[in-house]
Design a protein around this motif. Structure first.
Motif, PDB file in Angstrom:
ATOM      1  N   ASP A   9      38.171  93.113  73.894  1.00 37.30           N
ATOM      2  CA  ASP A   9      39.154  92.036  73.874  1.00 37.30           C
ATOM      3  C   ASP A   9      39.927  91.997  72.559  1.00 37.30           C
ATOM      4  N   VAL A  10      39.246  92.282  71.466  1.00 42.83           N
ATOM      5  CA  VAL A  10      39.904  92.309  70.168  1.00 42.83           C
ATOM      6  C   VAL A  10      40.991  93.378  70.149  1.00 42.83           C
ATOM      7  N   ASP A  11      40.664  94.563  70.658  1.00 44.20           N
ATOM      8  CA  ASP A  11      41.645  95.648  70.642  1.00 44.20           C
ATOM      9  C   ASP A  11      42.807  95.383  71.604  1.00 44.20           C
ATOM     10  N   VAL A  12      42.528  94.736  72.742  1.00 41.84           N
ATOM     11  CA  VAL A  12      43.625  94.369  73.644  1.00 41.84           C
ATOM     12  C   VAL A  12      44.547  93.361  72.962  1.00 41.84           C
ATOM     13  N   ALA A  13      43.960  92.369  72.293  1.00 41.04           N
ATOM     14  CA  ALA A  13      44.772  91.378  71.582  1.00 41.04           C
ATOM     15  C   ALA A  13      45.612  92.038  70.489  1.00 41.04           C
ATOM     16  N   LYS A  14      45.016  93.000  69.771  1.00 40.65           N
ATOM     17  CA  LYS A  14      45.758  93.722  68.739  1.00 40.65           C
ATOM     18  C   LYS A  14      46.942  94.478  69.353  1.00 40.65           C
TER      19      LYS A  14
END
Length: 272
Positions: A59-64
């Motif tokens: 989720d962190v990488d998708v948000a980034k």
């Protein structure tokens, strides 16, 4: 998945009442150059604190990737799940790319502009468990679930996922025990029936925890669980911008690459 997308798009439109000023969130993000996203910090591999005490995960990488595509800086926050699903964020956060499954109650206070992955809910038991093989075996059992999760609604026989075929609830008198999910897995690892008889979790999350607790196993998959980006009500312009950005990241393969990195497979396809 396309039927689900259409149904949830219509659902989101149905609940577009009580608007804040149209475009307020999009205007704020554009003017400040910052997108503030909510994440879960105890839900590996989707969101967790790494060895450097930094938020990491799918989720962190998708948000980034979303923030980069929008040309803005990303800020992450990890409030409690109850705060997230309660809505009424009052401008504190702009998006929840945080593995949320829509349901009728959440759609009253949040909007769901776009899906970004799907992963099944699973039933986890201790390796020494010999009687629990399916949901039908959960009657009169103690089942651990994350606080405020859709799994609690499932055990209460009230879970309804818009656009999803009606769920089956082949059990009675289940004792649902909400807690931090990590604690639930630790309690299940003590042995069948010691504190818990089973845990319900997401497949990828369960697999990540079982790697550290090999005396646990997945008994069966329970139901398909679509996960959508959530936003506070009600900025239709911002929702469209997020939906278009996720579509672009899916079309160019970015979501697939992030999924392969964290999960070893692509769980972001629309046809799942």
């Amino acid at each position: 998945m396309r039927t689900l997308l259409l149904s949830l798009t219509l659902l989101s439109a149905t609940f577009f009442s009580g608007f804040t000023q149209a475009g307020a969130t999009l205007d704020r993000v554009t003017k400040t150059g910052v997108m503030r996203n909510i994440i879960m910090d105890s839900y590996p591999p989707f969101g967790f604190l790494d060895d450097n005490n930094q938020l990491a995960g799918f989720d962190v990488d998708v948000a980034k990737a979303v923030a980069q595509r929008l040309g803005v800086k990303l800020e992450l926050a990890a409030p409690s799940w109850e705060t997230i699903v309660g809505g009424n964020w009052r401008g504190r956060w702009d998006t929840c790319i945080c593995s949320m499954t829509p349901n009728a109650e959440r759609a009253k206070v949040l909007d769901f502009p776009v899906p970004y992955y799907s992963s099944p809910a699973v039933l986890v038991v201790n390796n020494k468990e010999t009687h629990i093989k399916s949901a039908a075996d959960l009657s009169d059992k103690k089942v651990g679930i994350g606080i405020g999760s859709s799994y609690e609604l499932y055990l209460q026989k009230t879970l309804s996922i818009p656009g999803h075929k009606p769920l089956q609830f082949p059990f009675d008198h289940v004792q649902a025990i909400p807690s931090d999910e990590e604690i639930a897995f630790q309690n299940l690892a003590l042995g069948p029936g010691v504190r818990l008889d089973a845990v319900i979790s997401d497949l990828a999350t369960a697999q990540a925890r079982i790697k550290r607790m090999p005396n646990l196993k997945i008994a069966t998959e329970l139901f398909s669980e679509p996960n959508w980006v959530a936003t506070d009500k009600g900025d239709a312009e911002w929702d469209k911008k997020i939906a278009d950005t996720i579509k672009a990241l899916r079309d160019d393969g970015t979501l697939a690459k992030i999924s392969q990195h964290w999960l070893g497979e692509d769980i972001t396809r629309e046809d799942q």
